[in-house]
Design a protein around this motif. Structure first.
Motif, PDB file in Angstrom:
ATOM      1  N   SER A 272     -58.173  39.736  85.296  1.00  0.00           N
ATOM      2  CA  SER A 272     -58.871  39.895  86.560  1.00  0.00           C
ATOM      3  C   SER A 272     -57.701  40.648  87.698  1.00  0.00           C
ATOM      4  O   SER A 272     -58.441  40.752  88.561  1.00  0.00           O
ATOM      5  N   VAL A 273     -56.529  40.434  87.411  1.00  0.00           N
ATOM      6  CA  VAL A 273     -55.547  40.981  88.468  1.00  0.00           C
ATOM      7  C   VAL A 273     -55.882  42.554  88.521  1.00  0.00           C
ATOM      8  O   VAL A 273     -55.540  43.112  89.508  1.00  0.00           O
ATOM      9  N   SER A 275     -59.028  43.754  88.211  1.00  0.00           N
ATOM     10  CA  SER A 275     -60.428  43.904  88.453  1.00  0.00           C
ATOM     11  C   SER A 275     -60.675  44.392  89.888  1.00  0.00           C
ATOM     12  O   SER A 275     -60.035  44.519  90.880  1.00  0.00           O
ATOM     13  N   ASP A 276     -62.017  45.126  89.984  1.00  0.00           N
ATOM     14  CA  ASP A 276     -62.561  45.448  91.190  1.00  0.00           C
ATOM     15  C   ASP A 276     -62.420  44.381  92.129  1.00  0.00           C
ATOM     16  O   ASP A 276     -62.931  43.285  91.843  1.00  0.00           O
ATOM     17  N   SER A 277     -61.814  44.600  93.534  1.00  0.00           N
ATOM     18  CA  SER A 277     -61.769  43.767  94.279  1.00  0.00           C
ATOM     19  C   SER A 277     -63.055  43.110  94.983  1.00  0.00           C
ATOM     20  O   SER A 277     -63.021  42.024  95.177  1.00  0.00           O
ATOM     21  N   LEU A 278     -63.985  43.958  94.803  1.00  0.00           N
ATOM     22  CA  LEU A 278     -65.436  43.379  95.159  1.00  0.00           C
ATOM     23  C   LEU A 278     -65.937  42.851  93.842  1.00  0.00           C
ATOM     24  O   LEU A 278     -66.628  41.549  94.332  1.00  0.00           O
ATOM     25  N   THR A 279     -66.525  43.358  92.913  1.00  0.00           N
ATOM     26  CA  THR A 279     -67.075  42.698  91.970  1.00  0.00           C
ATOM     27  C   THR A 279     -66.416  41.964  91.013  1.00  0.00           C
ATOM     28  O   THR A 279     -67.133  41.048  90.441  1.00  0.00           O
ATOM     29  N   LYS A 280     -65.062  41.859  90.754  1.00  0.00           N
ATOM     30  CA  LYS A 280     -64.256  41.232  90.094  1.00  0.00           C
ATOM     31  C   LYS A 280     -64.886  41.287  88.717  1.00  0.00           C
ATOM     32  O   LYS A 280     -64.749  40.184  87.682  1.00  0.00           O
ATOM     33  N   THR A 297     -60.343  49.812  85.639  1.00  0.00           N
ATOM     34  CA  THR A 297     -60.599  49.879  87.170  1.00  0.00           C
ATOM     35  C   THR A 297     -59.724  51.199  87.483  1.00  0.00           C
ATOM     36  O   THR A 297     -58.792  51.351  87.479  1.00  0.00           O
ATOM     37  N   ASP A 299     -58.947  52.884  90.148  1.00  0.00           N
ATOM     38  CA  ASP A 299     -57.953  52.792  91.126  1.00  0.00           C
ATOM     39  C   ASP A 299     -56.758  51.629  90.790  1.00  0.00           C
ATOM     40  O   ASP A 299     -55.739  51.467  91.530  1.00  0.00           O
ATOM     41  N   GLN A 300     -57.032  50.865  89.928  1.00  0.00           N
ATOM     42  CA  GLN A 300     -56.159  49.598  89.675  1.00  0.00           C
ATOM     43  C   GLN A 300     -55.628  49.835  88.289  1.00  0.00           C
ATOM     44  O   GLN A 300     -54.198  49.211  88.250  1.00  0.00           O
ATOM     45  N   ASN A 321     -68.324  38.562  86.578  1.00  0.00           N
ATOM     46  CA  ASN A 321     -67.476  38.196  87.636  1.00  0.00           C
ATOM     47  C   ASN A 321     -66.405  37.310  87.227  1.00  0.00           C
ATOM     48  O   ASN A 321     -67.025  35.908  87.057  1.00  0.00           O
TER      49      ASN A 321
END
Length: 377
Positions: A272-273, A275-280, A297, A299-300, A321
């Motif tokens: 989850s590190v 993952s998208d900051s909103l949807t996780k 992701t 951009d991650q 999530n």
């Protein structure tokens, strides 16, 4: 009013009630606590009008009386004073605290201005094992909604049904239902929905571990009162109705995955590190006896983890999530978790299971639901 009290007794009592003092209020007296001396004991009360906490401390009372004292300053002083006997005396609208080396004077407000304690004419009176009730609260409170546009979801539903006490909470994305057997739990015991506010649940979670063996619960149409040893918490109830949660529980989740709880939690936490900051969002790629957690992701970056599981149904890809799942896993005390699935758009059910048992839920009576996230492509 004149009494002596040990610093640690005073501090412990203030720690119990101070969190009920509102941080902001238009009524100055609500920033104070009501201090009452009488019957050989010290009683203190804090309230925000929706919730009040009263607790007692051992004291040597020389003359009875009451006064409201600034809560924050009294707590700060008590925390910084040495562990010794303190002498307190009220004179007009001041409270004087005397230690061996210091003298402190608080400007107070008349006790008559402090709100009266709410009266609870209980329709239901129960005694519950405190540790069991604390587990009910801990296993549901994380699912309570903070969306004020749906006030009925801003608390947990307290039910007495089929010989069980149940707490149910949902925020529309996840749901937790925890229950315990109780002989006094009957369908006719409660009239209408009893919804305990989130603030009261958080206070109960903090107070229950140290309250003794049992907690007394009293319920009326508008209030709930909890007697926890020398402390009493009274709260307004949230007006219902609570949604019919039984309707959202899937009935045909016949794909069963059994996984080690700690292993899945640790793997989820790692992937989850990225993952998208909103949807996780984390993708569950499930095949025979194998679970792959995938995060991609743009951009991650990306991450994958493979876990050995027990699963012999059709292959399934489904998104969740990660934070929601981690919240659920932290409330389960068993070694393994059973995840009941159906399709990529059907809610998943999670229940704790005894080690090695792939079919039978554990006796702790916990059911959690989490809605899936639609996978890209």
């Amino acid at each position: 009013m004149k009494f002596s009290v040990a610093q640690n007794e005073l501090l412990q009592a203030l720690q119990v009630i101070s969190s009920a003092v509102p941080s902001r209020t238009t009524l100055p007296v609500l920033s104070n606590i009501l201090v009452e001396a009488g019957d050989g004991a010290l009683q203190m009360t804090a309230t925000d009008l929706d919730l009040s906490i009263t607790t007692r401390a051992t004291a040597e009372v020389k003359s009875d009386g009451s006064l409201t004292v600034p809560a924050k300053k009294l707590f700060e002083l008590a925390r910084k004073l040495p562990k010794e006997e303190l002498k307190l005396e009220a004179k007009d609208l001041t409270l004087i605290v005397v230690s061996k080396t210091g003298r402190f004077k608080f400007l107070c407000i008349r006790p008559e201005e402090f709100p009266a304690r709410p009266t609870v004419a209980p329709d239901v009176h129960l005694t519950i094992d405190a540790k069991a009730f604390e587990r009910l609260v801990r296993r549901t409170v994380y699912s309570v909604s903070t969306d004020e546009s749906r006030p009925a979801l801003n608390g947990a539903l307290f039910q007495l049904v089929e010989g069980e006490i149940r707490l149910v909470a949902t925020d529309g994305h996840r749901l937790a239902r925890a229950s315990l057997k109780h002989p006094a739990a009957t369908k006719n015991a409660l009239k209408g929905d009893v919804i305990l506010p989130l603030k009261a649940l958080n206070h109960l979670a903090r107070l229950l571990p140290d309250c003794g063996e049992n907690v007394t619960v009293e319920l009326s149409k508008t209030h709930a009162r909890f007697v926890l040893g020398s402390t009493t918490l009274t709260t307004k109830l949230i007006e219902g109705p609570f949604p019919n949660y039984e309707q959202v529980l899937p009935k045909n989740n016949n794909k069963h995955l059994v996984v080690n709880k700690d292993a899945m939690a640790a793997a989820l936490d790692r992937v989850s590190v990225f993952s998208d900051s909103l949807t996780k969002q984390v993708k569950f790629a499930i095949s025979k006896n194998r679970l792959r957690l995938v995060v991609q992701t743009p951009d991650q970056g990306e991450a994958t983890e493979d876990l050995d599981v027990k699963y012999d149904a059709d292959d399934l890809d489904i998104g969740y999530n990660a934070v929601y799942l981690l919240d659920i896993l932290r409330t389960m005390d068993t070694e393994e978790v059973l995840v009941q699935l159906n399709t990529p758009v059907t809610a998943g059910l999670l229940v704790p299971v005894a080690s090695g048992d792939t079919k039978t839920p554990a006796v702790e009576n916990l059911l959690c639901l989490v809605m899936p996230l639609r996978l890209a492509g």
